[in-house]
Structure formats: structure tokens, C-alpha cells
Design a protein around this motif. Structure first.
Motif, PDB file in Angstrom:
ATOM      1  N   LYS A   1      10.598 -13.236   3.399  1.00 23.36           N
ATOM      2  CA  LYS A   1       9.786 -14.178   2.628  1.00 23.36           C
ATOM      3  C   LYS A   1       8.991 -15.085   3.559  1.00 23.36           C
ATOM      4  CE  LYS A   1      10.373 -17.031  -1.495  1.00 23.36           C
ATOM      5  NZ  LYS A   1      11.362 -17.342  -2.541  1.00 23.36           N
ATOM      6  N   VAL A   2       7.682 -15.183   3.288  1.00 21.54           N
ATOM      7  CA  VAL A   2       6.816 -16.041   4.099  1.00 21.54           C
ATOM      8  C   VAL A   2       6.183 -17.097   3.206  1.00 21.54           C
ATOM      9  CG1 VAL A   2       4.806 -16.143   5.608  1.00 21.54           C
ATOM     10  CG2 VAL A   2       6.281 -14.114   5.646  1.00 21.54           C
ATOM     11  N   HIS A   3       6.372 -18.367   3.539  1.00 21.88           N
ATOM     12  CA  HIS A   3       5.686 -19.437   2.813  1.00 21.88           C
ATOM     13  C   HIS A   3       4.345 -19.657   3.480  1.00 21.88           C
ATOM     14  CE1 HIS A   3       9.094 -20.575   0.264  1.00 21.88           C
ATOM     15  NE2 HIS A   3       9.853 -20.248   1.314  1.00 21.88           N
ATOM     16  N   ALA A   4       3.335 -18.933   3.013  1.00 24.21           N
ATOM     17  CA  ALA A   4       2.025 -18.994   3.663  1.00 24.21           C
ATOM     18  C   ALA A   4       1.310 -20.289   3.322  1.00 24.21           C
ATOM     19  CB  ALA A   4       1.179 -17.795   3.232  1.00 24.21           C
ATOM     20  N   LEU A   5       1.575 -20.788   2.106  1.00 26.12           N
ATOM     21  CA  LEU A   5       0.978 -22.064   1.709  1.00 26.12           C
ATOM     22  C   LEU A   5       2.020 -22.829   0.896  1.00 26.12           C
ATOM     23  CD1 LEU A   5      -1.873 -23.448   1.944  1.00 26.12           C
ATOM     24  CD2 LEU A   5      -2.208 -22.756  -0.439  1.00 26.12           C
ATOM     25  N   VAL A  58     -10.181  -8.285   1.912  1.00 27.00           N
ATOM     26  CA  VAL A  58      -9.854  -9.009   3.137  1.00 27.00           C
ATOM     27  C   VAL A  58      -8.622  -8.442   3.831  1.00 27.00           C
ATOM     28  CG1 VAL A  58     -10.974 -11.150   2.498  1.00 27.00           C
ATOM     29  CG2 VAL A  58      -8.626 -10.737   1.749  1.00 27.00           C
ATOM     30  N   ARG A  59      -8.163  -7.275   3.325  1.00 24.03           N
ATOM     31  CA  ARG A  59      -7.016  -6.654   3.987  1.00 24.03           C
ATOM     32  C   ARG A  59      -7.536  -5.651   5.008  1.00 24.03           C
ATOM     33  NH1 ARG A  59      -2.872  -4.893  -0.267  1.00 24.03           N
ATOM     34  NH2 ARG A  59      -2.462  -7.119  -0.348  1.00 24.03           N
ATOM     35  N   TYR A  60      -7.119  -5.815   6.241  1.00 24.11           N
ATOM     36  CA  TYR A  60      -7.592  -4.901   7.276  1.00 24.11           C
ATOM     37  C   TYR A  60      -6.426  -4.151   7.878  1.00 24.11           C
ATOM     38  CZ  TYR A  60     -11.741  -7.770   6.891  1.00 24.11           C
ATOM     39  OH  TYR A  60     -12.823  -8.426   6.404  1.00 24.11           O
ATOM     40  N   THR A  70       3.672 -17.577  -1.609  1.00 26.51           N
ATOM     41  CA  THR A  70       4.695 -16.945  -0.773  1.00 26.51           C
ATOM     42  C   THR A  70       4.488 -15.445  -0.799  1.00 26.51           C
ATOM     43  OG1 THR A  70       6.174 -16.946  -2.676  1.00 26.51           O
ATOM     44  CG2 THR A  70       6.458 -18.724  -1.098  1.00 26.51           C
ATOM     45  N   TYR A  71       4.671 -14.831   0.338  1.00 29.64           N
ATOM     46  CA  TYR A  71       4.600 -13.371   0.430  1.00 29.64           C
ATOM     47  C   TYR A  71       6.004 -12.825   0.608  1.00 29.64           C
ATOM     48  CZ  TYR A  71      -0.429 -13.931   1.341  1.00 29.64           C
ATOM     49  OH  TYR A  71      -1.746 -14.238   1.254  1.00 29.64           O
ATOM     50  N   GLY A  72       6.276 -11.687   0.020  1.00 28.80           N
ATOM     51  CA  GLY A  72       7.545 -11.005   0.227  1.00 28.80           C
ATOM     52  C   GLY A  72       8.722 -11.703  -0.435  1.00 28.80           C
ATOM     53  N   GLY A  89      -6.742 -24.901  12.098  1.00 24.68           N
ATOM     54  CA  GLY A  89      -5.301 -24.687  12.197  1.00 24.68           C
ATOM     55  C   GLY A  89      -5.026 -23.456  13.023  1.00 24.68           C
ATOM     56  N   PRO A  90      -3.826 -23.366  13.582  1.00 26.38           N
ATOM     57  CA  PRO A  90      -3.502 -22.224  14.434  1.00 26.38           C
ATOM     58  C   PRO A  90      -3.441 -20.916  13.654  1.00 26.38           C
ATOM     59  CG  PRO A  90      -1.576 -23.628  14.100  1.00 26.38           C
ATOM     60  CD  PRO A  90      -2.733 -24.333  13.486  1.00 26.38           C
ATOM     61  N   SER A  91      -3.454 -19.843  14.389  1.00 24.18           N
ATOM     62  CA  SER A  91      -3.393 -18.521  13.772  1.00 24.18           C
ATOM     63  C   SER A  91      -2.107 -18.354  12.975  1.00 24.18           C
ATOM     64  CB  SER A  91      -3.489 -17.456  14.865  1.00 24.18           C
ATOM     65  OG  SER A  91      -3.494 -16.182  14.276  1.00 24.18           O
ATOM     66  N   GLY A  92      -2.235 -17.813  11.784  1.00 24.92           N
ATOM     67  CA  GLY A  92      -1.059 -17.573  10.950  1.00 24.92           C
ATOM     68  C   GLY A  92      -0.594 -18.791  10.198  1.00 24.92           C
ATOM     69  N   SER A  93      -1.385 -19.875  10.211  1.00 29.31           N
ATOM     70  CA  SER A  93      -0.945 -21.113   9.575  1.00 29.31           C
ATOM     71  C   SER A  93      -1.175 -21.103   8.069  1.00 29.31           C
ATOM     72  CB  SER A  93      -1.683 -22.298  10.212  1.00 29.31           C
ATOM     73  OG  SER A  93      -3.077 -22.109  10.093  1.00 29.31           O
ATOM     74  N   GLY A  94      -2.055 -20.224   7.586  1.00 25.01           N
ATOM     75  CA  GLY A  94      -2.276 -20.146   6.140  1.00 25.01           C
ATOM     76  C   GLY A  94      -3.698 -20.444   5.710  1.00 25.01           C
ATOM     77  N   LYS A  95      -4.637 -20.468   6.671  1.00 21.15           N
ATOM     78  CA  LYS A  95      -6.036 -20.796   6.351  1.00 21.15           C
ATOM     79  C   LYS A  95      -6.638 -19.766   5.398  1.00 21.15           C
ATOM     80  CE  LYS A  95      -7.340 -20.648  10.668  1.00 21.15           C
ATOM     81  NZ  LYS A  95      -6.055 -20.245  11.319  1.00 21.15           N
ATOM     82  N   SER A  96      -6.483 -18.483   5.758  1.00 22.79           N
ATOM     83  CA  SER A  96      -7.051 -17.427   4.912  1.00 22.79           C
ATOM     84  C   SER A  96      -6.380 -17.406   3.550  1.00 22.79           C
ATOM     85  CB  SER A  96      -6.906 -16.070   5.593  1.00 22.79           C
ATOM     86  OG  SER A  96      -7.705 -16.031   6.750  1.00 22.79           O
ATOM     87  N   THR A  97      -5.072 -17.640   3.565  1.00 21.94           N
ATOM     88  CA  THR A  97      -4.337 -17.667   2.299  1.00 21.94           C
ATOM     89  C   THR A  97      -4.945 -18.706   1.366  1.00 21.94           C
ATOM     90  OG1 THR A  97      -2.332 -17.025   3.467  1.00 21.94           O
ATOM     91  CG2 THR A  97      -2.047 -17.996   1.284  1.00 21.94           C
ATOM     92  N   PHE A  98      -5.212 -19.873   1.909  1.00 25.21           N
ATOM     93  CA  PHE A  98      -5.807 -20.957   1.125  1.00 25.21           C
ATOM     94  C   PHE A  98      -7.194 -20.565   0.593  1.00 25.21           C
ATOM     95  CE2 PHE A  98      -8.244 -25.033   1.015  1.00 25.21           C
ATOM     96  CZ  PHE A  98      -7.547 -25.635  -0.042  1.00 25.21           C
TER      97      PHE A  98
END
Ligand SMILES: Nc1ncnc2c1ncn2[C@@H]1O[C@H](COP(=O)(O)OP(=O)(O)OP(=O)(O)O)[C@@H](O)[C@H]1O
Ligand SMILES: [Mg+2]
Lengths: 410, 227
Positions: free
Chosen positions: B21-25, A407-409, B14-16, B42-51
Motif C-alpha cells: 500500500k502506497v499513500h501517494a496523497l 500517463v502510464r509509461y 492510495t495505491y495497492g 517536491g522530490p521524485s515520488g512525492s505525489g505531484k503527478s498523483t495530485f
């Protein structure tokens, strides 16, 4: 599972056709080198063994060091060591004859002489022997034209192939006249072209009757004797007895050497063996280079397929599944390359031996390359091994990739 | 009462590190029961894919626990995770993610080969699944020879191939036109009607409305939206 891996591997190889072909070529060249070298080595063994093993009932007795096989390169023939001023006596010969199991003893006298033909002088190796042992020693197949000498022949000679065809500006024919040390002789026979490894090289000799030889040189020095035994199994023990007898006669420890064919065969085979090892080592370098090629191609392919590998892992492939896909791809490339290599090797060795025969290299050995099941098996085995070894690291790298790559693009 | 197929306990991602550091979820606890049909918005970048990646076992949570069918997957090794992905989960990606060198039939059959299904049975099942998504006539086409909608239907067939209980679809209609999109959503609804759990990320409120539950994610925080 395996069938799918093959399918995947095949599709990946086809997808990157030109790159795959180059990789394939590398391995093909390596395997070709191995196959053809083994075929030629095997052929060389056969040629030498075939010629010598028919003489396994023979012992060569010489003074000094004996027969040298060190000069046995590509069939240089077996030569007597340098004239050391020590000779066999009539008594030695009689003693050998008396040893139990000895069938018969042939002696020959030899010297260096000057031969003149059409005003050209060359130096030749002249041999004098009784006509009876002459017939025993040389057969019809040894003669190209004319015939050997008969009892009572005078001033007649049999000349070697090279003497007839190479030594003088013009070829010598039957009936031709050659002066040796100023004395006239008529050519009665010409030896045929000889294969290498022959026990009595004839290509550069002139053969006379013993009477003529003694008259010509005044010499009666016996430098060597050829002994035949009844039982091949006794050949070694008889050789030992011969040495003992002669050494006793002369009161010297290393006066004479009795060499059996089997010992000559062994030393020649070991020389060929070493040669084969060296050639194989060179061929292995080609293979190492080829496997680095495969590894490089596969690493590139792993990098390019990061996304695909991620997908496969995301839909449930284990590390083992992924590794297998790449290893099979490596094996496929190297086995296909190896198969071409074997085919090239078969034709290549044929070409090399044909070339060698034409250029006169190899001392006239008729080298027929021999492809054995063992060498084909070995070549296939080596291909598979190279495939596995060189794809192991790329496969491991691929297997370690995370499913998140799916899923990394960019 | 249906059993829970997915249970998260305080999972976060969390990424990074440090400044980047990003708290994605953020600490999310949620239960999803068998047969659920959930839309995640949810809006773009909110963490949907992460979940989605976490519950799909593509990625590991930074903290917290995740149970799939009662198994604590945070304790599993790579091999066991692969087995979970293969047997319990069917993932449908926004960009289809088919293997480009394989045709539709082979793509669907591939995931079954990882499960050790026999070749003959695999082909039979792949044909049936492709028939179900109306692609009987495109079975031997490669992804590059298929439209976006068709590729996504191949991907759905692939996701169903090992008969998973959970179907995860991250914006399955994101790259196709409206008509193809509603067709794809129709298929997913059919699948849900057969009793499978379907979780789909979408930006389309109309699609979200048809789900049984809606989860809204905002800045990595998941909340239930009453349908
Ligand atoms: N591998 C990563 N490394 C660092 N940050 C990441 C990584 N993946 C995602 N993020 C960040 O995490 C946050 C959530 O990303 P995510 O992909 O889950 O969003 P999304 O809700 O799916 O958005 P979209 O609707 O655009 O797909 C974003 O701020 C993103 O930049
Ligand atoms: Mg997303």
C-alpha cells in the motif's frame, strides 16, 4: 466528428498496412463466395426458368409416377419414370382430346434399341412419332444439320447430338447409315446440342416415323402424351381432368399422372433454392472466419493503442467517441474488403461458369451469372454487419480504458 | 475576489493494498482560484503527478471530495467526467502525448471534434492556436517529424483548443532543453496573463519562483510555500 473518425480509422489501417491487407483479404474471400454463389444461383434459376416457362401451356401425361425431377442435378434433364408395363390407350388419347380447352395431344412411342455404326454397337433410346406432331414439337433451332422427317419418309432417322458425336468412335454425318436392331436407316437429321432442363431430351435419342417404329419393334405402347392447352390459366384444372378421365378408363386410382410445367418448375426451383442455401451456408462459414480475423486484428490494435486511447480520453473523448472510432475502423476494413469481394465475385462467377461450360459440367446449361442489385446490396450489407459485429467487442474494450493510461509509461 | 475553480476537501489517494500500500496523497484540502498561477514542487515520488491526475479528473480519489468550477466531480459518471476534462481542463503531459498517426493540425483539432465543433471552425481555430505557439510552418508535420519542444508546443495548442479555464502541466519542460523550456514557460505565463488558471509541476526552482503560488509536496503531504 464522423469525418475525423474516418480519418483516424484510415490512418490506423494504413499504419498497419500488411496486417490490414490480410484482414481485408479474409473478408474479401467471404464476400466473394457469397456474391459469386448468388450470381450463379440466380443464373441457374434464369436458365431453367427461361427454358421451361415457354412450355407453361404444356401438360405431360404419363402412366405411373409421372415425370421425375429428382434427378435434376445440374441440368440432367427430365426423364420418364421406369417402364412399368402400363400404357395409355387410343381411347385415353381420344378422351384427352375431347376435354374442353385442350388444343392438341401428341403421343410418342419409345423403346430401347441397339444401334450399330461402323461395326460398333451401342444401346439407344428410340422414339417413334407421327411427322405432324414432330414438327410441332421440334423447331428449327433444335436441329444442328439435316432436317426432321416428312410425311412418307421411310427408313430415315433423326439422331441426337450425343449419338452423332459421342457414342461412336467416329462422328456420324447426314446420310450416314446406322443399323437399329439389325435394320438399316439413313441419318436425315442431327439434333443440336441441348441446354439442360429441356422438356424433351434429344441428346441420346433416335427419332423414327411411327410407321417405321411399329415395324421395327412390333410395339405400339404409348407411355406418354404431350398435351397443349389454349389457356395457360386452365392448365392445372385440365391436368386434373385428364387424370380423372384416364383413371376412370382403367378403373385405377393412380393409373396416370398429368404433370404441368409449372409444377415441374416449382420443384426444380426448390431444388435450386436448397442448393443455394447450402452454398450460402458454406459461404457464411467463410465470413465467420473472416470476422474472427477482424476481431483478432482489432483486439491487437486496441492493445497496441492503449496509450493513444488513454490520451483521447484524457483530452475529453467519451466512451461512445472511442467506441465509434473502432467500430468505424472495423466497418472500413470490412467494407473495403467486401468491395473487393464483390468485384472478385463478379469475375469469379464468370470464370466458374466459363469453366463449367468448357468442361461440359452442368449438362450444357448455358449459365450466365446474374449480378443483381439485391445481391450487391446484400453483400454490402453483410460487410457492414460483419464490420460492426466483429469490432463491437474490441471497441467496447477500448472504450472501457481509463484516461490514466495516458500517463502510464512502460 | 476571484472564484474558486478547484476545491479539494480531504482528498487522498492510495495505491495497492496491504504490504504494498502506497499513500501517494494524504488528506489534502486546498483552494485554487481563477487566474492563479501555481507551481508544484517536491522530490521524485512525492505525489505531484498523483495530485495533478486527480485534479485533472484522469483518476479518482480514494477518499475526499473534489470540486471543479463548483461541481462535485466525485459524484459524476464516466461520461460527465469526460465532459469536464473536455470543457474545463487542458492537460499538458511531460511526454507530449500526441497521437502519432495524426499531424499537428489534426492533433489540435481532435479534442475539438470530441466537443462537436464543426470541421471548418475547428481547422480555423487549430491554425490560429498553432500560429500562437509559433508552429504555422509545422502544421502538417507528424509528431515523429517534430522536435521535443515543438511537440510540447503542439500539446499546449491542443490543451487550449476547447478554451478551458484550467491548464494543468505536469513537468512540461521535463523532456526539452533549457531554451525550449523557457519558451514553453513563457507561453504558459502568457496564457495565465489572459486570465486562465495555470498549474504546473516543475523541478526547476527558477521556474517555480515566477509562479504566484508554490505548493510543496512531500511524502503525499501538500503544503503552501511562501513565495
Ligand atoms: N499506479 C500506481 N500504482 C502504485 N503506486 C503508484 C502508482 N502511481 C504512482 N505510485 C506511487 O505513488 C507515489 C507518488 O507517485 P507520483 O507519480 O505522484 O510521484 P511524482 O511526485 O510525480 O514523482 P516524479 O517527480 O518522479 O514524477 C510513488 O511512490 C509511486 O511509486
Ligand atoms: Mg510525476
Amino acid at each position: 466528428m464522423l469525418k475525423d473518425n474516418f480519418n483516424l480509422a484510415y490512418k490506423n489501417i494504413r499504419e498497419r498496412m500488411s496486417r490490414s491487407i490480410l484482414t481485408l483479404l479474409g473478408i474479401a474471400i467471404g464476400i466473394m463466395a457469397i456474391t459469386s454463389l448468388m450470381a450463379i444461383g440466380e443464373g441457374m434459376q434464369d436458365a431453367v426458368t427461361g427454358e421451361l416457362s415457354s412450355l407453361s401451356d404444356t401438360i405431360i401425361v404419363t402412366t405411373g409416377e409421372g415425370i421425375s425431377t429428382s434427378s435434376m442435378g445440374m441440368g440432367g434433364g427430365i426423364s420418364l419414370s421406369e417402364d412399368n408395363g402400363e400404357y395409355l390407350t387410343e381411347r385415353d388419347i381420344a378422351d384427352i382430346q375431347r376435354i374442353h380447352g385442350v388444343k392438341d395431344v401428341n403421343t410418342q412411342l419409345s423403346s430401347i434399341g441397339i444401334a450399330r455404326y461402323n461395326g460398333e454397337d451401342v444401346s439407344v433410346y428410340i422414339i417413334g412419332m407421327e411427322t405432324e406432331p414432330m414438327e410441332l414439337k421440334y423447331g428449327l433451332e433444335d436441329i444442328e444439320s439435316g432436317s426432321l422427317l416428312k410425311e412418307g419418309d421411310k427408313n430415315k432417322i433423326v439422331i441426337g447430338y450425343d449419338v452423332a458425336h459421342e457414342y461412336f468412335d467416329t462422328d456420324v454425318y447426314i446420310g450416314g447409315r446406322i443399323k437399329i436392331n439389325g435394320k438399316k436407316f439413313v441419318v436425315n437429321g442431327i439434333f443440336a446440342k441441348q441446354g439442360g432442363g429441356s422438356i424433351s431430351p434429344t441428346s441420346n435419342v433416335i427419332l423414327l416415323t411411327l410407321g417405321d417404329f411399329k415395324k421395327l419393334t412390333g410395339e405400339s405402347n404409348i407411355r406418354s402424351a404431350t398435351v397443349k392447352v389454349y389457356d395457360i390459366d386452365e392448365v392445372d384444372s385440365i391436368a386434373e381432368k385428364i387424370e380423372q378421365e384416364i383413371n376412370e378408363n382403367h378403373g385405377e386410382d393412380d393409373y396416370a399422372t398429368a404433370t404441368t410445367m409449372s409444377s415441374i418448375l416449382e420443384s426444380i426451383q426448390s431444388v435450386i433454392g436448397i442448393m443455394q442455401m447450402v452454398l450460402l451456408a458454406i459461404a457464411s462459414i467463410a465470413l465467420v472466419v473472416a470476422s474472427i480475423g477482424i476481431m483478432n486484428t482489432m483486439l491487437t490494435s486496441v492493445m497496441e493503442r492503449t496509450h493513444d486511447i488513454g490520451i483521447m480520453k484524457a483530452i475529453g473523448a467519451t466512451n461512445k467517441d472511442v467506441m465509434l472510432i473502432f467500430i468505424i475502423e472495423g466497418i472500413l476494413v470490412s467494407v473495403v474488403g467486401g468491395t473487393f469481394g464483390i468485384l472478385f465475385g463478379i469475375f469469379g462467377s464468370q470464370a466458374i461458369s466459363a469453366l463449367m461450360a468448357r468442361s461440359g459440367m452442368g449438362g450444357g446449361i448455358t449459365l450466365i451469372p446474374v449480378i443483381t442489385m439485391t445481391s450487391v446490396g446484400l453483400a454490402v450489407g453483410v460487410s457492414i454487419l460483419v464490420g460492426i459485429l466483429s469490432s463491437l467487442y474490441p471497441a467496447w474494450k477500448a472504450a472501457r480504458m481509463s484516461p490514466i493510461e495516458a500517463v502510464r509509461y512502460e | 475576489m476571484n472564484k474558486d475553480v478547484i476545491v479539494t476537501k480531504n482528498i487522498s489517494k492510495t495505491y495497492g493494498k496491504g504490504d504494498v500500500k502506497v499513500h501517494a496523497l494524504r488528506r489534502t484540502s486546498i483552494n485554487i482560484t481563477l487566474g492563479d498561477y501555481i507551481a508544484i514542487i517536491g522530490p521524485s515520488g512525492s505525489g505531484k503527478s498523483t495530485f495533478m491526475n486527480l485534479i485533472g479528473c484522469l483518476d479518482k480519489p480514494s477518499s475526499g471530495k473534489l470540486f471543479i468550477d463548483g461541481t462535485d466531480v466525485s459524484q459524476l459518471n464516466e461520461n460527465q467526467l469526460a465532459t469536464i476534462r473536455r470543457e474545463k481542463i487542458g492537460f499538458i503531459f511531460q511526454k507530449y502525448n500526441l497521437i502519432p498517426t495524426l499531424n499537428a493540425l489534426e492533433n489540435v483539432s481532435l479534442s475539438m471534434s470530441f466537443a462537436g465543433v464543426k470541421n471548418k471552425e475547428r481547422l480555423k481555430r487549430a491554425e490560429k492556436l498553432l500560429g500562437m505557439v509559433d508552429l504555422s510552418k509545422r502544421m502538417l508535420h507528424k509528431p515523429s517529424e517534430l522536435s521535443g519542444g515543438e511537440q510540447q508546443r503542439v500539446a499546449i495548442a491542443r490543451a487550449l483548443s476547447n478554451d478551458p479555464s484550467i491548464i494543468l502541466a505536469d513537468e512540461p519542460t521535463g523532456n526539452v532543453d533549457t531554451k525550449s523550456g523557457s519558451r514553453i514557460m513563457g507561453i504558459l505565463e502568457d496564457i495565465n496573463n489572459k486570465g486562465e488558471t495555470v498549474i504546473t509541476v516543475t523541478h526547476d526552482p527558477n521556474i517555480a519562483k515566477r509562479a504566484k503560488r508554490i505548493l510543496k509536496i512531500q511524502d503525499g503531504v501538500v503544503s503552501e510555500e511562501n513565495a
